[in-house]
Write a protein that holds these residues in place. Structure first.
Motif, PDB file in Angstrom:
ATOM      1  N   PRO A   1     -16.217 -22.894  49.943  1.00 19.18           N
ATOM      2  CA  PRO A   1     -17.341 -22.479  49.086  1.00 19.18           C
ATOM      3  C   PRO A   1     -16.991 -22.410  47.611  1.00 19.18           C
ATOM      4  O   PRO A   1     -17.821 -22.713  46.754  1.00 19.18           O
ATOM      5  N   ASP A   2     -15.732 -22.045  47.288  1.00 22.59           N
ATOM      6  CA  ASP A   2     -15.368 -21.907  45.884  1.00 22.59           C
ATOM      7  C   ASP A   2     -15.249 -23.249  45.165  1.00 22.59           C
ATOM      8  O   ASP A   2     -15.185 -23.300  43.928  1.00 22.59           O
TER       9      ASP A   2
ATOM     10  N   VAL B   1     -17.368 -25.973  46.334  1.00 17.94           N
ATOM     11  CA  VAL B   1     -18.685 -26.592  46.473  1.00 17.94           C
ATOM     12  C   VAL B   1     -19.591 -26.236  45.300  1.00 17.94           C
ATOM     13  O   VAL B   1     -20.284 -27.097  44.742  1.00 17.94           O
ATOM     14  N   GLY B   2     -19.575 -24.958  44.903  1.00 14.17           N
ATOM     15  CA  GLY B   2     -20.443 -24.514  43.819  1.00 14.17           C
ATOM     16  C   GLY B   2     -20.194 -25.270  42.520  1.00 14.17           C
ATOM     17  O   GLY B   2     -21.130 -25.840  41.938  1.00 14.17           O
TER      18      GLY B   2
END
Length: 231
Positions: free
Chosen positions: A55-56, A58-59
């Motif tokens: 997630p870190d 993808v953003g």
């Protein structure tokens, strides 16, 4: 079909154009429907991100992808173009290293009482101007020693083709030199109205490499599919 006063058949006015591009090229209309098209490109690109991606990472990836895409669209839109085409699935990303921009030019008349300039005359002016740049008497920014110019017909209309290499321009977001091919086509039955399709690619990092050569050949094939839409 409409006929003139003498009973001869008159072609219906041109209201648009059609080009056949592969499915992995997305169309972004620049007069209306732009936001929907951009959102569709982004949604499709985001949908290809693996579900197990951290997630870190993808953003930031999504934000940078959106920033780059919107930047390109806005820059082209400000030029007054009609349509932008981008390859979006070739490497699983929005590849903005190549593009096709379609625009329209209306040539003003110096004297409203004078007859419109014939397309052949405009083509001669274009060729003369670009030959001047080619021989070093112009002020163009081409890095190539020569500008490749030719003329012919597309769907029955006079067309001028121009190919050159443009220098990098970091101030405008062009970090690499690019290979460019432009077709300027007289719109049938409408003197002074010209259709322009401009292709640009950085190739594999060198605008004269084999990839750039192949993409230029591809664009020439795309332009052969040009057909006018009529009322």
């Amino acid at each position: 079909m409409p006929v003139d006063e003498g009973g001869a058949v008159v072609a219906a006015p041109v209201t648009g154009y059609r080009l056949i591009l592969p499915e992995d090229w997305a169309h972004v209309p620049l007069r209306e429907g732009t936001e929907d098209a951009v959102r569709g490109i982004l949604d499709e690109a985001f949908g290809r991100i693996p579900a197990d991606s951290p997630p870190d990472s993808v953003g930031p990836f999504k934000r940078e992808l959106e920033r780059r895409l919107r930047g390109v669209v806005e820059q082209v839109r400000e030029s007054g173009a009609l349509d932008l085409y981008l390859p979006v699935r070739s490497v699983g990303d929005v590849n903005i290293g190549a593009s096709v921009v379609v625009s329209e030019t209306l040539l003003p008349r110096r004297d409203e009482q004078a007859p419109p300039v014939e397309p052949t005359d405009v083509a001669v002016q274009l060729l003369s101007r670009d030959r001047a740049t080619d021989t070093g008497t112009g002020t163009g920014t081409d890095t190539a020693a020569e500008v490749d110019l030719s003329s012919g017909e597309l769907d029955g209309a006079l067309a001028v083709r121009r190919e050159h290499v443009a220098a990098a321009d970091p101030g405008r977001g062009a970090e690499l030199a690019s290979r460019r091919v432009e077709y300027v086509v007289a719109v049938p039955g409408d003197p002074g109205r010209w259709f322009t399709a401009a292709f640009s690619t950085v190739g594999g990092g060198d605008p004269r490499d084999e990839l750039a050569d192949a993409l230029v050949e591809w664009f020439d094939a795309v332009m052969a599919t040009l057909r006018w839409r009529r009322a």
